[in-house]
Write a protein that holds these residues in place. Structure first.
Motif, PDB file in Angstrom:
ATOM      1  N   SER A 192       8.066  -9.693   0.326  1.00 54.01           N
ATOM      2  CA  SER A 192       8.957 -10.502  -0.516  1.00 54.01           C
ATOM      3  C   SER A 192       9.765  -9.630  -1.465  1.00 54.01           C
ATOM      4  O   SER A 192      10.976  -9.818  -1.635  1.00 54.01           O
ATOM      5  CB  SER A 192       8.134 -11.516  -1.315  1.00 54.01           C
ATOM      6  OG  SER A 192       7.493 -12.421  -0.466  1.00 54.01           O
ATOM      7  N   VAL A 193       9.103  -8.680  -2.115  1.00 54.55           N
ATOM      8  CA  VAL A 193       9.795  -7.789  -3.037  1.00 54.55           C
ATOM      9  C   VAL A 193      10.877  -7.002  -2.304  1.00 54.55           C
ATOM     10  O   VAL A 193      12.001  -6.859  -2.791  1.00 54.55           O
ATOM     11  CB  VAL A 193       8.776  -6.833  -3.714  1.00 54.55           C
ATOM     12  CG1 VAL A 193       9.465  -5.601  -4.263  1.00 54.55           C
ATOM     13  CG2 VAL A 193       8.042  -7.562  -4.833  1.00 54.55           C
ATOM     14  N   ALA A 194      10.554  -6.509  -1.118  1.00 52.41           N
ATOM     15  CA  ALA A 194      11.521  -5.721  -0.353  1.00 52.41           C
ATOM     16  C   ALA A 194      12.729  -6.563   0.054  1.00 52.41           C
ATOM     17  O   ALA A 194      13.865  -6.075   0.044  1.00 52.41           O
ATOM     18  CB  ALA A 194      10.854  -5.129   0.878  1.00 52.41           C
ATOM     19  N   ARG A 195      12.482  -7.808   0.418  1.00 53.56           N
ATOM     20  CA  ARG A 195      13.583  -8.663   0.869  1.00 53.56           C
ATOM     21  C   ARG A 195      14.463  -9.145  -0.276  1.00 53.56           C
ATOM     22  O   ARG A 195      15.663  -9.297  -0.126  1.00 53.56           O
ATOM     23  CB  ARG A 195      13.035  -9.869   1.642  1.00 53.56           C
ATOM     24  CG  ARG A 195      12.408  -9.516   2.971  1.00 53.56           C
ATOM     25  CD  ARG A 195      12.266 -10.750   3.867  1.00 53.56           C
ATOM     26  NE  ARG A 195      11.607 -11.843   3.176  1.00 53.56           N
ATOM     27  CZ  ARG A 195      10.291 -11.998   3.073  1.00 53.56           C
ATOM     28  NH1 ARG A 195       9.494 -11.098   3.599  1.00 53.56           N
ATOM     29  NH2 ARG A 195       9.770 -13.019   2.446  1.00 53.56           N
ATOM     30  N   GLU A 196      13.859  -9.377  -1.433  1.00 50.67           N
ATOM     31  CA  GLU A 196      14.617  -9.990  -2.524  1.00 50.67           C
ATOM     32  C   GLU A 196      15.313  -8.980  -3.428  1.00 50.67           C
ATOM     33  O   GLU A 196      16.249  -9.333  -4.143  1.00 50.67           O
ATOM     34  CB  GLU A 196      13.701 -10.890  -3.348  1.00 50.67           C
ATOM     35  CG  GLU A 196      13.178 -12.092  -2.559  1.00 50.67           C
ATOM     36  CD  GLU A 196      12.441 -13.094  -3.430  1.00 50.67           C
ATOM     37  OE1 GLU A 196      12.795 -13.212  -4.622  1.00 50.67           O
ATOM     38  OE2 GLU A 196      11.524 -13.758  -2.924  1.00 50.67           O
ATOM     39  N   ALA A 197      14.856  -7.747  -3.427  1.00 48.06           N
ATOM     40  CA  ALA A 197      15.484  -6.728  -4.272  1.00 48.06           C
ATOM     41  C   ALA A 197      16.845  -6.339  -3.708  1.00 48.06           C
ATOM     42  O   ALA A 197      17.128  -6.515  -2.526  1.00 48.06           O
ATOM     43  CB  ALA A 197      14.585  -5.503  -4.374  1.00 48.06           C
ATOM     44  N   ASP A 198      17.689  -5.787  -4.567  1.00 51.02           N
ATOM     45  CA  ASP A 198      19.003  -5.323  -4.130  1.00 51.02           C
ATOM     46  C   ASP A 198      18.895  -3.999  -3.376  1.00 51.02           C
ATOM     47  O   ASP A 198      19.657  -3.742  -2.453  1.00 51.02           O
ATOM     48  CB  ASP A 198      19.916  -5.144  -5.348  1.00 51.02           C
ATOM     49  CG  ASP A 198      20.099  -6.446  -6.115  1.00 51.02           C
ATOM     50  OD1 ASP A 198      20.664  -7.388  -5.534  1.00 51.02           O
ATOM     51  OD2 ASP A 198      19.654  -6.520  -7.268  1.00 51.02           O
ATOM     52  N   SER A 199      17.953  -3.161  -3.799  1.00 51.69           N
ATOM     53  CA  SER A 199      17.715  -1.869  -3.148  1.00 51.69           C
ATOM     54  C   SER A 199      16.210  -1.677  -3.014  1.00 51.69           C
ATOM     55  O   SER A 199      15.432  -2.213  -3.813  1.00 51.69           O
ATOM     56  CB  SER A 199      18.295  -0.720  -3.973  1.00 51.69           C
ATOM     57  OG  SER A 199      19.682  -0.878  -4.176  1.00 51.69           O
ATOM     58  N   VAL A 200      15.798  -0.910  -2.017  1.00 53.87           N
ATOM     59  CA  VAL A 200      14.368  -0.708  -1.769  1.00 53.87           C
ATOM     60  C   VAL A 200      14.104   0.746  -1.410  1.00 53.87           C
ATOM     61  O   VAL A 200      14.767   1.310  -0.545  1.00 53.87           O
ATOM     62  CB  VAL A 200      13.864  -1.596  -0.602  1.00 53.87           C
ATOM     63  CG1 VAL A 200      12.351  -1.435  -0.442  1.00 53.87           C
ATOM     64  CG2 VAL A 200      14.224  -3.050  -0.821  1.00 53.87           C
ATOM     65  N   ILE A 201      13.129   1.344  -2.087  1.00 54.33           N
ATOM     66  CA  ILE A 201      12.582   2.626  -1.654  1.00 54.33           C
ATOM     67  C   ILE A 201      11.190   2.342  -1.117  1.00 54.33           C
ATOM     68  O   ILE A 201      10.292   1.949  -1.868  1.00 54.33           O
ATOM     69  CB  ILE A 201      12.510   3.654  -2.802  1.00 54.33           C
ATOM     70  CG1 ILE A 201      13.908   3.946  -3.349  1.00 54.33           C
ATOM     71  CG2 ILE A 201      11.850   4.945  -2.319  1.00 54.33           C
ATOM     72  CD1 ILE A 201      13.924   4.882  -4.551  1.00 54.33           C
ATOM     73  N   VAL A 202      11.024   2.489   0.176  1.00 54.99           N
ATOM     74  CA  VAL A 202       9.723   2.244   0.798  1.00 54.99           C
ATOM     75  C   VAL A 202       8.873   3.500   0.671  1.00 54.99           C
ATOM     76  O   VAL A 202       9.327   4.606   0.957  1.00 54.99           O
ATOM     77  CB  VAL A 202       9.883   1.854   2.281  1.00 54.99           C
ATOM     78  CG1 VAL A 202       8.516   1.709   2.949  1.00 54.99           C
ATOM     79  CG2 VAL A 202      10.658   0.552   2.395  1.00 54.99           C
ATOM     80  N   THR A 203       7.639   3.325   0.228  1.00 59.58           N
ATOM     81  CA  THR A 203       6.689   4.439   0.169  1.00 59.58           C
ATOM     82  C   THR A 203       5.922   4.453   1.484  1.00 59.58           C
ATOM     83  O   THR A 203       5.205   3.505   1.790  1.00 59.58           O
ATOM     84  CB  THR A 203       5.714   4.271  -1.006  1.00 59.58           C
ATOM     85  OG1 THR A 203       5.047   3.020  -0.890  1.00 59.58           O
ATOM     86  CG2 THR A 203       6.454   4.314  -2.324  1.00 59.58           C
ATOM     87  N   TRP A 204       6.059   5.489   2.226  1.00 62.74           N
ATOM     88  CA  TRP A 204       5.472   5.524   3.567  1.00 62.74           C
ATOM     89  C   TRP A 204       4.016   5.998   3.500  1.00 62.74           C
ATOM     90  O   TRP A 204       3.640   6.996   4.082  1.00 62.74           O
ATOM     91  CB  TRP A 204       6.302   6.424   4.477  1.00 62.74           C
ATOM     92  CG  TRP A 204       7.702   5.932   4.647  1.00 62.74           C
ATOM     93  CD1 TRP A 204       8.837   6.492   4.165  1.00 62.74           C
ATOM     94  CD2 TRP A 204       8.112   4.747   5.344  1.00 62.74           C
ATOM     95  NE1 TRP A 204       9.939   5.737   4.510  1.00 62.74           N
ATOM     96  CE2 TRP A 204       9.526   4.664   5.239  1.00 62.74           C
ATOM     97  CE3 TRP A 204       7.436   3.742   6.053  1.00 62.74           C
ATOM     98  CZ2 TRP A 204      10.259   3.631   5.797  1.00 62.74           C
ATOM     99  CZ3 TRP A 204       8.173   2.719   6.614  1.00 62.74           C
ATOM    100  CH2 TRP A 204       9.557   2.663   6.489  1.00 62.74           C
ATOM    101  N   ALA A 205       3.208   5.225   2.779  1.00 62.64           N
ATOM    102  CA  ALA A 205       1.793   5.577   2.638  1.00 62.64           C
ATOM    103  C   ALA A 205       0.959   5.082   3.805  1.00 62.64           C
ATOM    104  O   ALA A 205      -0.164   5.543   4.001  1.00 62.64           O
ATOM    105  CB  ALA A 205       1.235   5.012   1.335  1.00 62.64           C
ATOM    106  N   GLY A 206       1.491   4.146   4.592  1.00 66.66           N
ATOM    107  CA  GLY A 206       0.700   3.534   5.649  1.00 66.66           C
ATOM    108  C   GLY A 206      -0.234   2.483   5.077  1.00 66.66           C
ATOM    109  O   GLY A 206      -0.337   2.316   3.866  1.00 66.66           O
ATOM    110  N   PRO A 207      -0.936   1.749   5.940  1.00 62.96           N
ATOM    111  CA  PRO A 207      -1.829   0.687   5.460  1.00 62.96           C
ATOM    112  C   PRO A 207      -2.894   1.242   4.515  1.00 62.96           C
ATOM    113  O   PRO A 207      -3.512   2.266   4.800  1.00 62.96           O
ATOM    114  CB  PRO A 207      -2.473   0.154   6.741  1.00 62.96           C
ATOM    115  CG  PRO A 207      -1.543   0.541   7.841  1.00 62.96           C
ATOM    116  CD  PRO A 207      -0.931   1.837   7.412  1.00 62.96           C
TER     117      PRO A 207
END
Length: 609
Positions: free
Chosen positions: A380-395
């Protein structure tokens, strides 16, 4: 913070539901249950406690049926008990519901339903949903769910079955995560992808206000208003072994040891080949917009908030922009001054944290650009934000966050440098130097992990105490806050973290003979002052473990034990200094015989306010 699984197909559903719930145990729970449509109708089995209790009960009296829903509950309304466990049913037991989230107006709805003759047996808000759907049912379960949902306020993900239409499973999402898995002749629902990954890699991720109707033949997506939706399937390319322990005793230890990889993956292609600049095309801000930023708000909860405190230091020092860091649950209620010149950064490992989502929405309402830092693509946060930095930590499976936290630090370093190079607040040489030091972090963490037995010895000694203190100054204080939280989360030892300079303003009254104090003395410009504070606790009998950068031999004269970390740029030290603190909490919990991965009373993803 609970887990939902659902299945419709040709196979017996009981085993699929139980195995799916096992994959969601990391989310935290206090009870579990399933509902299966059998030849005798809708049958519900549920039990307080670990999933193994429910599984044992089902072994004695298995349920046979090819459609069902399952749930692991974390109490919000009503104490943990068999009765309060999900699934919940109406008085006729013809309707069954599993629910994540909170129904804010459940008391008003409950009073109305009681007046109409409904009899309630639990203390939960969820039972209201089952009675409400039953009260509006007129032969079409989809329309009944739509009518019921329109009367409910709050956050919810629902799985609904009715004996009247035994071929259908209805799912609804509003502000609580839910995904749909699509197989061949069978379909699934789940709170999170691991629940269904064993069976299918093709999923639909429901957005707020959407629902799905699942049968053996297929899946129909629609809005709560009934408008049909066409959407491409999302193919999950995770390696299923990432959700296994991989030879470690616990997920938490595995995830601590995965941090070097998480650092490398999160930096990845975001550093150019020459190592001279940061490239963040996912940040949808032009250079002109960045130059127009007058202040930054960082908003998060728990461990993510501690990452935000480091981020505050990073952005202010590198970009020279004033930054405020707020606990998300308090943010809206202090009426923050948010303008179009404010950049709001929300941080959430799961991307579904309710308080953080509420802050995000308030910031957008006020016209601010919102940047999300999260570990979950499609959240939800990723979809609703204007920009997203994904942290590729894995599960991340363990409830206590480790690699997700440190990956958030890497994201802040990247973004701080990105701002600095855009604004010209740091020279190209300074940026190049910090990037070079960042690239060394994974190997430096590996060198710390290779010495984990040293930390284990300290942890076993400190675990004999009921109280413990952490101290640090400057950015070290942000780190000891996280170290203290980790220790409390999984060892249940009472600990507090203080700015070292504040000790003389009251806290010294708590220092007595033998009490452990973990002191970070990493920041060179504050080293002498920190040593003075350490001497204050030593003079009162504290047993001090000092953590310092390699090459600094002065601290050894003032403490009982010393652990050194590799030397790096001051701003980057949190990515190293937190690692021994994570190990300390892990080994202390182990020494006390606690459930490291599933600490009491806690949940992985907190999806209610």
């Amino acid at each position: 913070m609970c887990g939902i699984v659902g299945y419709v197909g040709k196979r017996n559903s009981q085993g699929i539901l139980i195995e799916g719930l096992k994959k969601l145990e990391y989310r935290g729970y206090d009870s579990a249950g399933v509902a299966v449509f059998t030849s005798a109708g809708l049958e519900v089995r549920k039990a307080k406690g670990r999933l193994a209790i429910l599984e044992s009960n089902l072994e004695d009296a298995p349920l046979q049926g090819n459609i069902g829903i399952g749930h692991t509950r974390w109490a919000t309304h009503g104490k943990p008990s068999d009765v309060n466990s999900h699934p919940h049913t109406d008085n006729t037991s013809k309707f069954s519901v599993v629910h994540n989230g909170i129904i804010e107006n459940y008391l008003n709805l409950k009073e109305e339903l009681i007046a109409e003759g409904a009899h309630f047996v639990s203390e939960t808000d969820t039972e209201v949903i089952a009675h409400l759907i039953a009260s509006v049912y007129e032969g079409d379960i989809v329309k009944a769910v739509q009518k019921a949902v329109k009367r409910m306020r709050g956050a919810f993900a629902l799985g609904v079955l009715t004996e009247y239409e035994p071929e259908k499973l209805v799912a609804v999402r509003l502000a609580s995560p839910l995904i749909i898995g699509v197989g061949e002749g069978e379909n699934f629902i789940g709170s999170d992808i691991p629940a269904i990954l064993e069976h299918t890699r093709n999923v639909y991720i429901l957005n707020d206000g959407e629902m799905a109707v699942l049968t053996q033949e297929g899946v129909e997506l629609m809005t709560i208003e009934g408008n049909f939706i066409s959407r491409e399937l999302f193919h999950v390319d995770w390696d299923i072994t990432t959700a296994e322990k991989g030879g470690f005793d616990h997920f938490m230890l595995k995830e601590i040891f995965e941090q070097p990889k998480a650092y490398r993956d999160t930096m990845g292609a975001r550093i150019n080949d020459a190592g001279t600049a940061i490239e963040l095309p996912e940040v949808k801000l032009s250079a002109e917009q960045i130059k127009g930023i007058r202040n930054v708000h960082i908003v998060a909860c728990g461990t993510a908030y501690h990452a935000g405190l480091v981020g505050k230091n990073v952005i202010e020092r590198l970009a020279r922009i004033p930054v405020e860091a707020d606990v998300a649950s308090e943010y809206r209620y202090r009426e923050p001054i948010i303008t179009k010149e404010t950049l709001v950064i929300v941080v959430s490992q799961s991307g579904e944290t309710a308080d953080t989502l509420a802050a995000l929405r308030e910031a957008k309402r006020c016209g601010a650009h919102v940047l999300a830092i999260t570990n979950v693509v499609g959240s939800s946060v990723a979809r609703e934000a204007d920009s997203v930095i994904v942290t590729w930590a894995g599960p991340e499976i363990a409830v206590a966050s480790t690699k997700a936290y440190t990956s958030q630090l890497i994201a802040f370093y990247l973004f701080g440098l990105f701002l600095a190079q855009t604004l010209g607040t740091q020279t190209p040489e300074a940026i190049r130097s910090i990037i070079a030091d960042m690239k060394e972090l994974p190997q430096q963490v590996e060198s710390i992990l290779a010495r984990s037995e040293e930390i284990k010895q300290y942890a076993e000694e400190f675990a004999k105490n009921t109280d413990l203190f952490f101290i640090g100054r400057g950015i070290d204080y942000a780190v000891v806050l996280e170290g203290s939280l980790k220790l409390k989360e999984i060892s249940y030892i009472h600990s507090e973290a203080y700015p070292a300079g504040e000790l003389k303003h009251g806290t010294l009254a708590l220092i007595e003979d033998g009490i452990p104090v973990i002191a970070l003395a990493i920041q060179e410009e504050l080293f002498e002052k920190t040593v003075s504070n350490i001497k204050e606790v030593k003079a009162r009998g504290a047993n001090v473990l000092g953590i310092v950068s390699e090459g600094n031999d002065e601290l050894q004269k003032s403490v009982d034990h010393v652990f050194t970390i590799p030397k790096t740029t001051g701003l980057l030290t949190p990515a190293l200094s937190v690692v021994p603190l994570q190990l300390l909490s892990y080994y202390a919990s182990l020494a006390l015989g606690h459930d490291v991965d599933k600490p009491r009373n806690l949940a992985k993803s907190v999806t209610v306010e």
